[in-house]
Design a protein around this motif. Structure first.
Motif: not given
Length: 371
Positions: A18-20, A329-332, A335-336, A36-38
């Protein structure tokens, strides 16, 4: 209309997927995001493997295959397990699936009755507990600690064993921690499986990505109690268990993709080309790991040094109240990452370094700005 089944309503979707997907959608919309998700290698499929797939297509090898895989590939898998893992395996004790996830799913369906318990070592890959629940089983968590390098304590596992224990899941190198379990720990866990007569499910998908230490397959000590799952979407284990897994495939996916099986056969038998690819990838990932760890340390952030796979668990206490807020906060900051919640890695987020050095440097710069 009547509703969905209770087991499906209770199931949580994969947080990592879901996040990726959210990160990819933001990139598609033009957002300058560093994902930096998958948990997926970023290198292209080796050319000799792609050529084997093209050759199979040209030769018309496109029809249904046996549910457990084409005989040639099962023979190559048996040889691979003997050569690399020290496992005395016959072709009939191997199975090919559409992915490692299906191998594990079929396995739990084959093993578990309602109420059977499966010990999972936390932090764990998010799909283990859900697969267990979908098969009617009960996941039992045994925590590992950052101060121990996320290596499990066999005595803590022993204390979690009950008369309903059917299996223990071991994942080394580990997702999400990157921990490589020492041989003596794996030997102790294998002895517990034999002593208490339960199955040891050894997920060794990252066996070739080890930077410190060595890989050890616990199935060498407990062959009748161990099912080993690793790359090329395959597994090996006791013949009766493998047959049951194949029977489940016959009533669901029928067989893995035939073209992909001939490509996998090339990967397993063209050892020179495949080993060159593995060594290249391992060297690149080790360099990326070191770059990421050094950058995080320079920012004053805490992370346990991983010895394998391509993940770092980052402690989030320095910039957030919990892992959910940290991921937001990182997504803002564009950076995922994946929050550790569904891994049972609370107050941590998972960073995947299966991406370029340029992306890692960019992510570190954005973290610096956030801090």
């Amino acid at each position: 209309m009547r509703g969905l089944s209770e087991r499906v309503k209770a199931m949580k979707p994969s947080a990592t997927v879901a996040v990726n997907a959210r990160a990819l959608e933001l990139k598609r919309q033009g957002v300058d995001l560093v994902p930096l998700t998958a948990g997926e290698p970023d290198f292209d499929t080796p050319e000799h493997v792609k050529e084997a797939a093209r050759r199979a297509l040209a030769q018309g090898k496109t029809k249904y295959a046996p549910p457990a895989g084409i005989p040639e590939l099962r023979e190559a898998l048996a040889e691979k397990f003997r050569r690399e893992n020290g496992l005395a395996v016959a072709p009939e004790e191997t199975i090919v699936t559409v992915g490692g996830k299906q191998a594990l799913f079929n396995l739990f369906q084959a093993l578990l009755d309602p109420g059977d318990e499966v010990i999972v070592l936390a932090p764990y890959w998010v799909s283990y507990p859900e697969m267990v629940r979908l098969a009617g089983g009960v996941p039992v968590e045994v925590a590992t600690r950052p101060e121990d390098g996320f290596v499990p304590d066999p005595e803590a596992v022993r204390r979690a064993i009950t008369p309903r224990t059917k299996a223990l899941v071991v994942n080394s190198p580990n997702n999400p921690t990157g921990a490589v379990y020492p041989q003596e720990v794996l030997e102790a866990l294998a002895r517990l499986a034999v002593e208490h007569d339960f199955y040891l499910v050894s997920d060794e998908i990252y066996e070739h990505l080890i930077y410190e230490g060595a890989h050890f397959s616990p199935g060498t000590l407990a062959p009748e109690h161990t099912i080993t799952v690793n790359g090329a979407a395959n597994a090996c284990g006791p013949r009766g268990v493998i047959k049951a897994m194949a029977d489940i495939s016959s009533q669901s996916t029928t067989s893995p993709d035939t073209i992909a099986q001939w490509a996998a056969l090339e990967a397993l038998t063209n050892l020179e080309a495949s080993q060159a690819f593995i060594q290249m990838a391992r060297k690149a990932y080790q360099k990326r790991r070191d770059l990421l760890l050094e950058g995080l340390s320079a920012l004053g952030l805490k992370a346990v040094r991983p010895s394998g796979a391509f993940y770092v668990l980052l402690n989030t206490d320095a910039f957030a109240e919990d892992e959910i807020q940290a991921a937001e906060r990182l997504l803002e900051a564009r950076v995922a990452v994946v929050p550790g919640t569904d891994f049972a890695a609370y107050r941590h987020v998972r960073l995947s370094y299966a991406t370029s050095e340029e992306n890692l440097k960019k992510a570190l710069g954005r973290m610096a700005t956030l801090l």
